[in-house]
Design a protein around this motif. Structure first.
Motif, PDB file in Angstrom:
ATOM      1  N   LYS A   1      85.931 140.061   9.715  1.00  0.00           N
ATOM      2  CA  LYS A   1      84.800 140.909  10.121  1.00  0.00           C
ATOM      3  C   LYS A   1      83.527 140.079  10.283  1.00  0.00           C
ATOM      4  O   LYS A   1      82.785 140.258  11.244  1.00  0.00           O
ATOM      5  N   VAL A   2      83.288 139.159   9.359  1.00  0.00           N
ATOM      6  CA  VAL A   2      82.097 138.303   9.443  1.00  0.00           C
ATOM      7  C   VAL A   2      82.169 137.423  10.698  1.00  0.00           C
ATOM      8  O   VAL A   2      81.192 137.311  11.444  1.00  0.00           O
ATOM      9  N   LEU A   3      83.308 136.811  10.938  1.00  0.00           N
ATOM     10  CA  LEU A   3      83.433 135.911  12.089  1.00  0.00           C
ATOM     11  C   LEU A   3      83.344 136.661  13.413  1.00  0.00           C
ATOM     12  O   LEU A   3      82.666 136.207  14.337  1.00  0.00           O
ATOM     13  N   THR A   4      84.029 137.801  13.526  1.00  0.00           N
ATOM     14  CA  THR A   4      83.989 138.544  14.789  1.00  0.00           C
ATOM     15  C   THR A   4      82.623 139.184  15.019  1.00  0.00           C
ATOM     16  O   THR A   4      82.315 139.565  16.147  1.00  0.00           O
ATOM     17  N   TYR A   5      81.813 139.258  13.975  1.00  0.00           N
ATOM     18  CA  TYR A   5      80.431 139.734  14.118  1.00  0.00           C
ATOM     19  C   TYR A   5      79.585 138.710  14.890  1.00  0.00           C
ATOM     20  O   TYR A   5      78.560 139.047  15.461  1.00  0.00           O
ATOM     21  N   HIS A   6      80.042 137.472  14.945  1.00  0.00           N
ATOM     22  CA  HIS A   6      79.347 136.411  15.686  1.00  0.00           C
ATOM     23  C   HIS A   6      79.819 136.300  17.131  1.00  0.00           C
ATOM     24  O   HIS A   6      79.377 135.416  17.859  1.00  0.00           O
ATOM     25  N   VAL A   7      80.733 137.173  17.533  1.00  0.00           N
ATOM     26  CA  VAL A   7      81.327 137.114  18.864  1.00  0.00           C
ATOM     27  C   VAL A   7      80.953 138.369  19.654  1.00  0.00           C
ATOM     28  O   VAL A   7      81.138 139.489  19.177  1.00  0.00           O
ATOM     29  N   VAL A   8      80.429 138.154  20.860  1.00  0.00           N
ATOM     30  CA  VAL A   8      80.117 139.253  21.770  1.00  0.00           C
ATOM     31  C   VAL A   8      81.061 139.125  22.966  1.00  0.00           C
ATOM     32  O   VAL A   8      81.112 138.064  23.597  1.00  0.00           O
ATOM     33  N   PRO A   9      81.836 140.168  23.256  1.00  0.00           N
ATOM     34  CA  PRO A   9      82.716 140.098  24.425  1.00  0.00           C
ATOM     35  C   PRO A   9      81.917 139.863  25.711  1.00  0.00           C
ATOM     36  O   PRO A   9      80.828 140.424  25.885  1.00  0.00           O
ATOM     37  N   GLY A  10      82.432 139.031  26.587  1.00  0.00           N
ATOM     38  CA  GLY A  10      81.758 138.700  27.835  1.00  0.00           C
ATOM     39  C   GLY A  10      81.039 137.364  27.728  1.00  0.00           C
ATOM     40  O   GLY A  10      80.921 136.783  26.652  1.00  0.00           O
ATOM     41  N   ARG A  11      80.568 136.877  28.857  1.00  0.00           N
ATOM     42  CA  ARG A  11      79.864 135.597  28.911  1.00  0.00           C
ATOM     43  C   ARG A  11      78.374 135.889  29.102  1.00  0.00           C
ATOM     44  O   ARG A  11      77.950 136.297  30.178  1.00  0.00           O
ATOM     45  N   MET A  12      77.591 135.691  28.036  1.00  0.00           N
ATOM     46  CA  MET A  12      76.160 135.935  28.099  1.00  0.00           C
ATOM     47  C   MET A  12      75.432 134.626  27.834  1.00  0.00           C
ATOM     48  O   MET A  12      75.193 134.256  26.690  1.00  0.00           O
ATOM     49  N   ASP A  13      75.113 133.918  28.922  1.00  0.00           N
ATOM     50  CA  ASP A  13      74.402 132.659  28.748  1.00  0.00           C
ATOM     51  C   ASP A  13      72.917 132.926  28.514  1.00  0.00           C
ATOM     52  O   ASP A  13      72.488 134.087  28.461  1.00  0.00           O
ATOM     53  N   GLY A  14      72.159 131.861  28.334  1.00  0.00           N
ATOM     54  CA  GLY A  14      70.739 131.991  28.024  1.00  0.00           C
ATOM     55  C   GLY A  14      69.950 132.828  29.005  1.00  0.00           C
ATOM     56  O   GLY A  14      69.237 133.751  28.597  1.00  0.00           O
ATOM     57  N   PRO A  15      70.036 132.546  30.316  1.00  0.00           N
ATOM     58  CA  PRO A  15      69.285 133.361  31.265  1.00  0.00           C
ATOM     59  C   PRO A  15      69.655 134.847  31.198  1.00  0.00           C
ATOM     60  O   PRO A  15      68.785 135.708  31.282  1.00  0.00           O
ATOM     61  N   ALA A  16      70.938 135.160  31.001  1.00  0.00           N
ATOM     62  CA  ALA A  16      71.359 136.562  30.901  1.00  0.00           C
ATOM     63  C   ALA A  16      70.798 137.199  29.636  1.00  0.00           C
ATOM     64  O   ALA A  16      70.375 138.362  29.643  1.00  0.00           O
ATOM     65  N   LEU A  17      70.776 136.445  28.552  1.00  0.00           N
ATOM     66  CA  LEU A  17      70.256 136.951  27.286  1.00  0.00           C
ATOM     67  C   LEU A  17      68.752 137.202  27.375  1.00  0.00           C
ATOM     68  O   LEU A  17      68.263 138.257  26.966  1.00  0.00           O
ATOM     69  N   VAL A  18      68.026 136.245  27.946  1.00  0.00           N
ATOM     70  CA  VAL A  18      66.576 136.401  28.108  1.00  0.00           C
ATOM     71  C   VAL A  18      66.275 137.589  29.023  1.00  0.00           C
ATOM     72  O   VAL A  18      65.366 138.385  28.751  1.00  0.00           O
ATOM     73  N   SER A  19      67.058 137.753  30.075  1.00  0.00           N
ATOM     74  CA  SER A  19      66.877 138.879  30.992  1.00  0.00           C
ATOM     75  C   SER A  19      67.120 140.210  30.279  1.00  0.00           C
ATOM     76  O   SER A  19      66.371 141.175  30.469  1.00  0.00           O
ATOM     77  N   ALA A  20      68.170 140.274  29.443  1.00  0.00           N
ATOM     78  CA  ALA A  20      68.463 141.491  28.693  1.00  0.00           C
ATOM     79  C   ALA A  20      67.338 141.824  27.716  1.00  0.00           C
ATOM     80  O   ALA A  20      66.976 142.997  27.544  1.00  0.00           O
TER      81      ALA A  20
END
Length: 194
Positions: free
Chosen positions: A114-133
């Motif tokens: 549970k702890v490890l999968t909490y660090h995983v987000v399905p999909g590819r979210m690179d820096g520009p996508a994260l900043v945009s979100a």
């Protein structure tokens, strides 16, 4: 004189590349400036998967041991894609004494998973996508993790911060480490589900 100018130019270019990926700089606002960024003293190759790259980082030996103990190697070697917020050994060392040893015991595999999968987000979210979100969300983005929990992404100056369910914030110290099956962002804290 020409050789001196070339040497200065190369030096400036190398400094810019190192600054965009080094500790303390999330490098999120733009794309990665290095084709194979160094993480834990090893080059990370976009042709390798998350596990094959992580095992080479001397800064992620605790994370790799935890992934193996949780039985998540095959999952993180699969097609994905995954976005992984990867805590360093130093991040694990800030947990209360004995926490990592306890989590690595076979009887605690469900909690470790549970702890490890909490660090995983399905999909590819690179820096520009994260900043945009984050910008689209009025200063924060809520990300659904593979464990079913949520992480909140915000900006602190030019750094991306990830906040867990307990209110702990981790800074992305190395961003956009592209993998064949996703992207890794190195973080300086272990994120914990509620």
């Amino acid at each position: 004189m020409k050789k001196l100018m070339i040497a200065v130019g190369v030096s400036v270019l190398l400094s810019a590349c190192a600054g965009g990926m080094g500790s303390g700089s999330s490098g999120m606002s733009g794309s990665t400036t290095m084709a194979n960024p160094m993480v834990g003293g090893a080059a990370m190759y976009p042709t390798k998967d998350i596990v094959d790259n992580a095992v080479n980082s001397k800064d992620h030996t605790t994370l790799v041991a935890a992934v193996k103990a949780a039985g998540l190697v095959d999952t993180l070697k699969s097609a994905g894609p995954f976005t992984v917020f990867a805590p360093t050994n130093e991040a694990f060392a800030t947990l209360p004494p004995g926490t990592v040893d306890t989590l690595l015991k076979p009887e605690n595999k469900p909690t470790l998973t549970k702890v490890l999968t909490y660090h995983v987000v399905p999909g590819r979210m690179d820096g520009p996508a994260l900043v945009s979100a984050i910008a689209s969300g009025g200063g924060k983005a809520t990300l659904k993790t593979a464990s079913g929990g949520t992480l909140t992404a915000t900006m602190s100056g030019s750094n991306v911060m990830m906040t867990d369910a307990k209110g702990t914030s981790a800074m992305v110290t190395i961003a956009n480490v592209y993998q064949s099956n996703g992207v890794i962002h190195v973080v300086n804290k272990v994120l914990l589900p509620g």
